[in-house]
Scaffold this active site. Structure first.
Site, mmCIF file in Angstrom:
data_model
loop_
_atom_site.group_PDB
_atom_site.id
_atom_site.type_symbol
_atom_site.label_atom_id
_atom_site.label_comp_id
_atom_site.label_asym_id
_atom_site.label_seq_id
_atom_site.Cartn_x
_atom_site.Cartn_y
_atom_site.Cartn_z
ATOM 1 N N GLU A 206 0.879 -1.172 0.000
ATOM 2 C CA GLU A 206 0.000 0.000 0.000
ATOM 3 C C GLU A 206 0.910 1.213 0.000
ATOM 4 O O GLU A 206 1.422 1.624 1.049
ATOM 5 C CB GLU A 206 -0.890 -0.003 1.262
ATOM 6 C CG GLU A 206 -1.865 -1.166 1.329
ATOM 7 C CD GLU A 206 -3.008 -1.050 0.321
ATOM 8 O OE1 GLU A 206 -3.259 0.055 -0.196
ATOM 9 O OE2 GLU A 206 -3.639 -2.078 0.024
ATOM 10 N N CYS A 243 -2.061 9.188 2.180
ATOM 11 C CA CYS A 243 -1.754 8.597 0.871
ATOM 12 C C CYS A 243 -2.840 8.885 -0.154
ATOM 13 O O CYS A 243 -2.560 9.002 -1.329
ATOM 14 C CB CYS A 243 -1.564 7.098 1.024
ATOM 15 S SG CYS A 243 -2.983 6.299 1.786
HETATM 16 P P1 NAD Z 1 8.447 4.752 4.945
HETATM 17 O O1 NAD Z 1 7.708 4.046 3.901
HETATM 18 O O2 NAD Z 1 9.775 5.288 4.579
HETATM 19 O O3 NAD Z 1 8.600 3.836 6.216
HETATM 20 C C1 NAD Z 1 7.593 2.950 6.567
HETATM 21 C C2 NAD Z 1 8.129 1.728 7.282
HETATM 22 O O4 NAD Z 1 9.243 1.186 6.597
HETATM 23 C C3 NAD Z 1 8.574 1.977 8.698
HETATM 24 O O5 NAD Z 1 7.928 1.023 9.516
HETATM 25 C C4 NAD Z 1 10.051 1.720 8.680
HETATM 26 O O6 NAD Z 1 10.505 1.080 9.867
HETATM 27 C C5 NAD Z 1 10.244 0.809 7.507
HETATM 28 N N1 NAD Z 1 11.560 1.012 6.895
HETATM 29 C C6 NAD Z 1 12.189 2.175 6.685
HETATM 30 N N2 NAD Z 1 13.395 1.956 6.101
HETATM 31 C C7 NAD Z 1 13.493 0.619 5.931
HETATM 32 C C8 NAD Z 1 14.487 -0.235 5.404
HETATM 33 N N3 NAD Z 1 15.611 0.255 4.895
HETATM 34 N N4 NAD Z 1 14.261 -1.554 5.408
HETATM 35 C C9 NAD Z 1 13.129 -2.050 5.893
HETATM 36 N N5 NAD Z 1 12.147 -1.302 6.413
HETATM 37 C C10 NAD Z 1 12.330 0.016 6.447
HETATM 38 O O7 NAD Z 1 7.542 5.908 5.539
HETATM 39 P P2 NAD Z 1 7.199 7.292 4.917
HETATM 40 O O8 NAD Z 1 7.859 7.519 3.599
HETATM 41 O O9 NAD Z 1 7.367 8.328 5.936
HETATM 42 O O10 NAD Z 1 5.621 7.082 4.649
HETATM 43 C C11 NAD Z 1 4.960 7.861 3.786
HETATM 44 C C12 NAD Z 1 4.594 7.079 2.541
HETATM 45 O O11 NAD Z 1 3.645 6.077 2.863
HETATM 46 C C13 NAD Z 1 3.963 7.940 1.495
HETATM 47 O O12 NAD Z 1 4.500 7.617 0.244
HETATM 48 C C14 NAD Z 1 2.497 7.542 1.549
HETATM 49 O O13 NAD Z 1 1.799 7.751 0.377
HETATM 50 C C15 NAD Z 1 2.596 6.106 1.916
HETATM 51 N N6 NAD Z 1 1.335 5.670 2.526
HETATM 52 C C16 NAD Z 1 0.525 4.832 1.825
HETATM 53 C C17 NAD Z 1 -0.695 4.442 2.366
HETATM 54 C C18 NAD Z 1 -1.629 3.530 1.623
HETATM 55 O O14 NAD Z 1 -2.580 3.031 2.236
HETATM 56 N N7 NAD Z 1 -1.424 3.259 0.354
HETATM 57 C C19 NAD Z 1 -1.067 4.905 3.618
HETATM 58 C C20 NAD Z 1 -0.212 5.746 4.302
HETATM 59 C C21 NAD Z 1 0.992 6.130 3.742
#
Ligand code: NAD
Length: 479
Positions: A206, A243
């Protein structure tokens, strides 16, 4: 990983497969939410400055609704389904049985740290899996509430919360899972998918992207409602850190002044004016994201496009709702997902050009169109691709349990909510029951030209004709 073996063993005992276990866990989750509401409100206020009303609307209420929906439909979802079979296979009986995948890993996200962690969990429980939940470390107070409360309510031998950042996430990804469900950025989505590939683990991603909204509203009363829905949908849920939040708006040039004036008035009414007096709106989650969003506004060539807002309160991580008209299309604000309280408006000569504009970019998670023009609606549905399309509103598709929620292309793949969540965490096992009463010799060697023609006919002819042929053939050839 500590505790993972226990979860796998629990799954193997079959304890989580029965409807009683699944229902009991869902009811326990509902109790958790009711009995810890104050703690959750407090945590959401601490992590994001989320007001209790917004917190209930977008987090607690959403999860309770999903759990209630699952409880109501669980029996029906779990029931074996009959599958019609072609006459060619008769006499036989076809069935589809759903079975849980096993032990699954769910990554929550920080913008809706309760609902985006617990909503997928409802799917995993409903389908009878054991689960490890990793809430986002970027919403630490909410992560801590989940870590403390979940073991008090849910089966600790089947559901475990692991707190931590990317280091812990990486360790979790080294393990073998039966499914990984991830909500977050496309960047981390790629990391998840490569880690999953090692064990051939299925994933649901997602992700995010730029969700456009097309504005094509003319009557005064509709205009007023549309503006409210845009302001509520853009800045309401988590200050645009959503998102499926509106990322940018497309409108005909001749309407832009009236639209901007109405948006400004509505913003002031909902959230106050000036960055110091903002109310009813979340703060930016952390300094990194604050600087990222500020960087978009400060990029050269962008400042000139600001028609409202543009103020930043660094100390409190607040950003004023900001409207930009026609920022450069190659500026970050138009190339990257904004995920913050900026709204670029792009003007077009004809609203129909919005289709080409959208199609020239990555497939969005959601497209919104405020219009009564049926021809335009039809063109949007037929000529664009996105996870969802909502006409004349924004964001509220998230709470609809009967519609699948998920992305396409860069915005991810897989879907959840309601029955779709159950399916996401289940395997549909095909079961064919045959008996020994009817034997078709043409299936077996020795081959001859008659059998070739017979088999050719078997696939080519319609089933009824085939059955007649089969019956005749068997009468003649049986010894
Ligand atoms: P992110 O995606 O960078 O991080 C999310 C998770 O990934 C965290 O739990 C983190 O611990 C883990 N993570 C980070 N680096 C990692 C690595 N190197 N290896 C493994 N895991 C790792 O978070 P963000 O960018 O701040 O989130 C925002 C994004 O999420 C936006 O792009 C948004 O659109 C998306 N989002 C999508 C939805 C949906 O339902 N489609 C909902 C909310 C947010």
């Amino acid at each position: 990983m500590e505790g993972l073996e226990k979860l796998k063993r629990t799954f193997q005992t079959g304890r989580t497969r029965g409807i009683d276990w699944r229902s009991a866990q869902l009811r326990a989750l509902l109790r958790l939410l009711s009995q810890n509401e104050a703690q959750i409100f407090e945590a959401l206020e601490k992590d994001l400055g989320k007001h209790a009303v917004e917190a209930y609307r977008d987090e607690i209420g959403v999860v309770k609704k999903s759990a209630d929906h699952a409880l109501l439909h669980l029996k029906e979802w779990m029931a074996p389904k009959k599958s019609p079979l072609p006459l060619l296979l008769q006499p036989a009986r076809g069935q589809i049985l759903t079975e849980p995948l096993g032990t699954v890993l769910i990554f929550g996200c920080w913008n809706f740290p309760i609902s985006l962690t617990l909503d997928p969990l409802i799917g995993a429980i409903s389908a009878g899996n054991t689960t490890v939940l990793k809430p986002s470390e970027l919403a630490p107070a909410c992560s801590s509430v989940l870590f403390r409360t979940i073991p008090l309510y849910l089966d600790t031998e089947a559901i475990k919360v692991v707190e931590g950042g990317s280091d812990i996430a990486e360790k979790l990804l080294e393990q073998q899972w039966d499914k990984i469900f991830f909500t977050g950025s496309p960047r981390v989505g790629r990391i998840i998918m490569s880690a999953a590939a090692k064990h051939l683990t299925p994933v649901t991603l997602e992700l995010g992207g730029k969700c456009p909204a097309i504005f094509d509203v003319f009557s005064a009363s509709d205009f007023k409602v549309a503006v409210k829905r845009i302001v509520g949908g853009k800045w309401g849920p988590c200050a645009g850190q959503a998102c499926i939040g509106i990322d940018y708006l497309l409108v005909e040039q001749k309407h832009v002044t009236q639209l901007v004036d109405s948006l400004k008035l509505c913003i002031q009414r909902f959230y106050g004016d000036g960055v110091e007096k903002l109310q009813n709106i979340c703060r930016i989650v952390n300094r990194h994201h604050f600087d990222r969003v500020r960087g978009m506004v400060e990029e050269s060539g962008v400042a000139a496009s600001i028609v409202y807002g543009g103020s930043f309160d660094e100390e409190n991580l607040m950003i004023q709702p900001t409207i930009l008209v026609n920022p450069p299309l190659d500026a970050q604000v138009m190339t990257d997902e904004i995920f913050g309280p900026l709204l670029p408006i792009i003007t077009l000569d004809k609203i129909e050009e919005s289709i080409e504009f959208i199609n020239a970019r990555a497939k969005p998670l959601a497209i919104y169109a405020f219009t009564k023009n049926e021809k335009l609606k039809d063109r949007i549905l037929q000529e664009t691709s996105s996870g969802s399309v909502t006409f004349n509103d924004a964001m509220i598709q998230f709470i609809c349990d009967t519609l699948p929620f998920g992305g396409m292309g860069q915005s991810g793949f897989g879907r959840y909510h309601g029955k779709y969540s159950f399916d996401t965490f289940s395997h549909e096992k095909a079961v064919l029951h045959r008996n020994f009463g009817f034997e078709l010799k043409a299936r077996y060697p020795p081959w001859n030209s008659f059998k070739l023609e017979f088999i050719r006919l078997a696939y080519d002819l319609n089933y009824l004709a085939l059955l007649l042929l089969l019956l005749g053939f068997n009468r003649h050839r049986q010894p």
